[in-house]
Design a protein around this motif. Structure first.
Motif, PDB file in Angstrom:
ATOM      1  N   GLN A   3       0.850  -1.192   0.000  1.00  0.00           N
ATOM      2  CA  GLN A   3       0.000   0.000   0.000  1.00  0.00           C
ATOM      3  C   GLN A   3       0.877   1.230   0.000  1.00  0.00           C
ATOM      4  OE1 GLN A   3      -3.451  -0.137   0.009  1.00  0.00           O
ATOM      5  NE2 GLN A   3      -3.606   2.080  -0.109  1.00  0.00           N
ATOM      6  N   ALA A   4       0.892   1.935  -1.131  1.00  0.00           N
ATOM      7  CA  ALA A   4       1.702   3.145  -1.249  1.00  0.00           C
ATOM      8  C   ALA A   4       0.885   4.373  -0.886  1.00  0.00           C
ATOM      9  CB  ALA A   4       2.236   3.274  -2.665  1.00  0.00           C
ATOM     10  N   SER A   5       1.555   5.355  -0.311  1.00  0.00           N
ATOM     11  CA  SER A   5       0.899   6.604   0.047  1.00  0.00           C
ATOM     12  C   SER A   5       1.925   7.721   0.066  1.00  0.00           C
ATOM     13  CB  SER A   5       0.234   6.477   1.426  1.00  0.00           C
ATOM     14  OG  SER A   5       1.202   6.208   2.418  1.00  0.00           O
ATOM     15  N   GLY A   6       1.426   8.951   0.194  1.00  0.00           N
ATOM     16  CA  GLY A   6       2.320  10.090   0.336  1.00  0.00           C
ATOM     17  C   GLY A   6       2.445  10.975  -0.882  1.00  0.00           C
ATOM     18  N   GLY A   7       1.849  10.579  -1.981  1.00  0.00           N
ATOM     19  CA  GLY A   7       1.910  11.414  -3.167  1.00  0.00           C
ATOM     20  C   GLY A   7       1.101  12.690  -2.990  1.00  0.00           C
ATOM     21  N   GLY A   8       1.246  13.590  -3.938  1.00  0.00           N
ATOM     22  CA  GLY A   8       0.502  14.830  -3.872  1.00  0.00           C
ATOM     23  C   GLY A   8       1.040  15.846  -4.842  1.00  0.00           C
ATOM     24  N   LEU A   9       0.615  17.084  -4.641  1.00  0.00           N
ATOM     25  CA  LEU A   9       1.035  18.200  -5.492  1.00  0.00           C
ATOM     26  C   LEU A   9       2.096  19.009  -4.769  1.00  0.00           C
ATOM     27  CD1 LEU A   9       0.674  20.130  -7.918  1.00  0.00           C
ATOM     28  CD2 LEU A   9      -1.187  21.214  -6.619  1.00  0.00           C
ATOM     29  N   VAL A  10       3.189  19.270  -5.454  1.00  0.00           N
ATOM     30  CA  VAL A  10       4.281  20.037  -4.861  1.00  0.00           C
ATOM     31  C   VAL A  10       4.881  20.935  -5.926  1.00  0.00           C
ATOM     32  CG1 VAL A  10       5.998  18.247  -5.338  1.00  0.00           C
ATOM     33  CG2 VAL A  10       6.363  19.841  -3.443  1.00  0.00           C
ATOM     34  N   GLN A  11       5.405  22.058  -5.498  1.00  0.00           N
ATOM     35  CA  GLN A  11       6.082  22.959  -6.439  1.00  0.00           C
ATOM     36  C   GLN A  11       7.474  22.433  -6.758  1.00  0.00           C
ATOM     37  OE1 GLN A  11       5.964  26.891  -4.660  1.00  0.00           O
ATOM     38  NE2 GLN A  11       4.197  27.438  -5.920  1.00  0.00           N
ATOM     39  N   ALA A  12       7.967  22.782  -7.918  1.00  0.00           N
ATOM     40  CA  ALA A  12       9.328  22.410  -8.280  1.00  0.00           C
ATOM     41  C   ALA A  12      10.288  22.898  -7.204  1.00  0.00           C
ATOM     42  CB  ALA A  12       9.695  23.016  -9.631  1.00  0.00           C
ATOM     43  N   GLY A  13      11.219  22.028  -6.849  1.00  0.00           N
ATOM     44  CA  GLY A  13      12.155  22.343  -5.781  1.00  0.00           C
ATOM     45  C   GLY A  13      11.707  21.846  -4.419  1.00  0.00           C
ATOM     46  N   GLY A  14      10.469  21.423  -4.328  1.00  0.00           N
ATOM     47  CA  GLY A  14       9.929  20.948  -3.064  1.00  0.00           C
ATOM     48  C   GLY A  14      10.252  19.488  -2.798  1.00  0.00           C
ATOM     49  N   SER A  15       9.672  18.979  -1.716  1.00  0.00           N
ATOM     50  CA  SER A  15       9.954  17.619  -1.264  1.00  0.00           C
ATOM     51  C   SER A  15       8.669  16.867  -0.960  1.00  0.00           C
ATOM     52  CB  SER A  15      10.815  17.642   0.008  1.00  0.00           C
ATOM     53  OG  SER A  15      12.056  18.261  -0.215  1.00  0.00           O
ATOM     54  N   LEU A  16       8.739  15.569  -1.099  1.00  0.00           N
ATOM     55  CA  LEU A  16       7.673  14.666  -0.690  1.00  0.00           C
ATOM     56  C   LEU A  16       8.324  13.398  -0.153  1.00  0.00           C
ATOM     57  CD1 LEU A  16       5.006  14.707  -3.582  1.00  0.00           C
ATOM     58  CD2 LEU A  16       4.674  15.527  -1.239  1.00  0.00           C
ATOM     59  N   ARG A  17       7.619  12.739   0.761  1.00  0.00           N
ATOM     60  CA  ARG A  17       8.064  11.425   1.201  1.00  0.00           C
ATOM     61  C   ARG A  17       6.971  10.411   0.937  1.00  0.00           C
ATOM     62  NH1 ARG A  17      10.041   8.816   6.970  1.00  0.00           N
ATOM     63  NH2 ARG A  17       7.814   8.900   7.462  1.00  0.00           N
ATOM     64  N   LEU A  18       7.301   9.426   0.149  1.00  0.00           N
ATOM     65  CA  LEU A  18       6.376   8.338  -0.122  1.00  0.00           C
ATOM     66  C   LEU A  18       6.617   7.212   0.870  1.00  0.00           C
ATOM     67  CD1 LEU A  18       6.609   8.116  -4.017  1.00  0.00           C
ATOM     68  CD2 LEU A  18       5.211   9.637  -2.604  1.00  0.00           C
ATOM     69  N   SER A  19       5.543   6.532   1.208  1.00  0.00           N
ATOM     70  CA  SER A  19       5.623   5.367   2.085  1.00  0.00           C
ATOM     71  C   SER A  19       4.953   4.189   1.398  1.00  0.00           C
ATOM     72  CB  SER A  19       4.914   5.639   3.420  1.00  0.00           C
ATOM     73  OG  SER A  19       5.496   6.711   4.105  1.00  0.00           O
ATOM     74  N   GLY A  57      20.165   1.201  -4.661  1.00  0.00           N
ATOM     75  CA  GLY A  57      20.441   1.649  -6.022  1.00  0.00           C
ATOM     76  C   GLY A  57      19.456   2.726  -6.417  1.00  0.00           C
ATOM     77  N   HIS A  58      19.913   3.649  -7.210  1.00  0.00           N
ATOM     78  CA  HIS A  58      19.060   4.734  -7.669  1.00  0.00           C
ATOM     79  C   HIS A  58      19.287   4.953  -9.153  1.00  0.00           C
ATOM     80  CE1 HIS A  58      17.977   6.104  -3.591  1.00  0.00           C
ATOM     81  NE2 HIS A  58      19.202   5.779  -3.267  1.00  0.00           N
ATOM     82  N   ALA A  59      18.243   5.353  -9.830  1.00  0.00           N
ATOM     83  CA  ALA A  59      18.396   5.737 -11.226  1.00  0.00           C
ATOM     84  C   ALA A  59      19.243   7.003 -11.307  1.00  0.00           C
ATOM     85  CB  ALA A  59      17.026   5.986 -11.847  1.00  0.00           C
ATOM     86  N   PRO A  60      20.026   7.154 -12.364  1.00  0.00           N
ATOM     87  CA  PRO A  60      20.869   8.362 -12.482  1.00  0.00           C
ATOM     88  C   PRO A  60      20.070   9.655 -12.410  1.00  0.00           C
ATOM     89  CG  PRO A  60      21.543   6.711 -14.081  1.00  0.00           C
ATOM     90  CD  PRO A  60      20.283   6.196 -13.445  1.00  0.00           C
ATOM     91  N   SER A  61      18.849   9.622 -12.886  1.00  0.00           N
ATOM     92  CA  SER A  61      18.041  10.840 -12.923  1.00  0.00           C
ATOM     93  C   SER A  61      17.617  11.322 -11.540  1.00  0.00           C
ATOM     94  CB  SER A  61      16.802  10.615 -13.784  1.00  0.00           C
ATOM     95  OG  SER A  61      16.021   9.551 -13.261  1.00  0.00           O
ATOM     96  N   VAL A  62      17.690  10.444 -10.529  1.00  0.00           N
ATOM     97  CA  VAL A  62      17.247  10.840  -9.186  1.00  0.00           C
ATOM     98  C   VAL A  62      18.372  10.794  -8.167  1.00  0.00           C
ATOM     99  CG1 VAL A  62      14.946   9.952  -9.718  1.00  0.00           C
ATOM    100  CG2 VAL A  62      16.530   8.543  -8.377  1.00  0.00           C
ATOM    101  N   LYS A  63      19.519  10.312  -8.569  1.00  0.00           N
ATOM    102  CA  LYS A  63      20.643  10.191  -7.640  1.00  0.00           C
ATOM    103  C   LYS A  63      21.006  11.549  -7.056  1.00  0.00           C
ATOM    104  CE  LYS A  63      24.261   6.737  -7.623  1.00  0.00           C
ATOM    105  NZ  LYS A  63      25.144   5.900  -8.452  1.00  0.00           N
ATOM    106  N   GLY A  64      21.174  11.561  -5.744  1.00  0.00           N
ATOM    107  CA  GLY A  64      21.495  12.808  -5.068  1.00  0.00           C
ATOM    108  C   GLY A  64      20.282  13.601  -4.657  1.00  0.00           C
ATOM    109  N   ARG A  65      19.108  13.233  -5.170  1.00  0.00           N
ATOM    110  CA  ARG A  65      17.870  13.930  -4.810  1.00  0.00           C
ATOM    111  C   ARG A  65      16.901  13.021  -4.060  1.00  0.00           C
ATOM    112  NH1 ARG A  65      14.520  15.595  -8.674  1.00  0.00           N
ATOM    113  NH2 ARG A  65      15.127  13.988 -10.189  1.00  0.00           N
TER     114      ARG A  65
END
Length: 121
Positions: A3-19, A57-65
């Motif tokens: 069961q995934a949760s935590g998505g939503g609307l955020v401005q660019a540069g913002g943060s979210l935590r998915l569970s 492991g992380h995809a290159p597009s998200v590594k560091g973020r």
């Protein structure tokens, strides 16, 4: 069951935590992964973590973020997403697999229902 949760609307540069909460008593034996799928695109790997947490492991597009973590006592895996970009907008899925390390969606046997992440520019 996942069961995934935590998505939503955020401005660019913002943060979210998915569970992603899992049912069952052998959570620590599963490799847990996060994948995402944008409209018109194939599902792609984002991050994964081994059962013990020692391997990630992380995809290159998200590594560091993005950072994946897990709490085996709570049967939950997390995806901390920082510095979000419009191109991160997608439905995010958590998935689980047993056995060897893999990052391809077809390798994962169990899937959650997905949570929408929308990033406004």
């Amino acid at each position: 069951q996942l069961q995934a949760s935590g998505g939503g609307l955020v401005q660019a540069g913002g943060s979210l935590r998915l569970s992603c909460a899992a049912s069952g008593r052998t959570f620590s034996s599963y490799i847990m992964g996060w994948f995402r799928q944008a409209p018109g695109k194939e599902r792609e790997f984002v991050s994964a973590m081994s059962g013990s947490g020692r391997l990630t492991g992380h995809a290159p597009s998200v590594k560091g973020r993005f950072t994946i973590s897990r709490d085996n006592a709570k049967n939950t895996v997390y995806l901390q997403m920082n510095s979000l970009k419009p191109e991160d907008m997608a439905v995010y899925y958590c998935a689980a697999k047993e056995g060897s390390w893999a990052t391809t969606p077809s390798s994962y046997a169990y899937w959650g229902q997905g949570t929408q992440v929308t990033v406004s520019s």
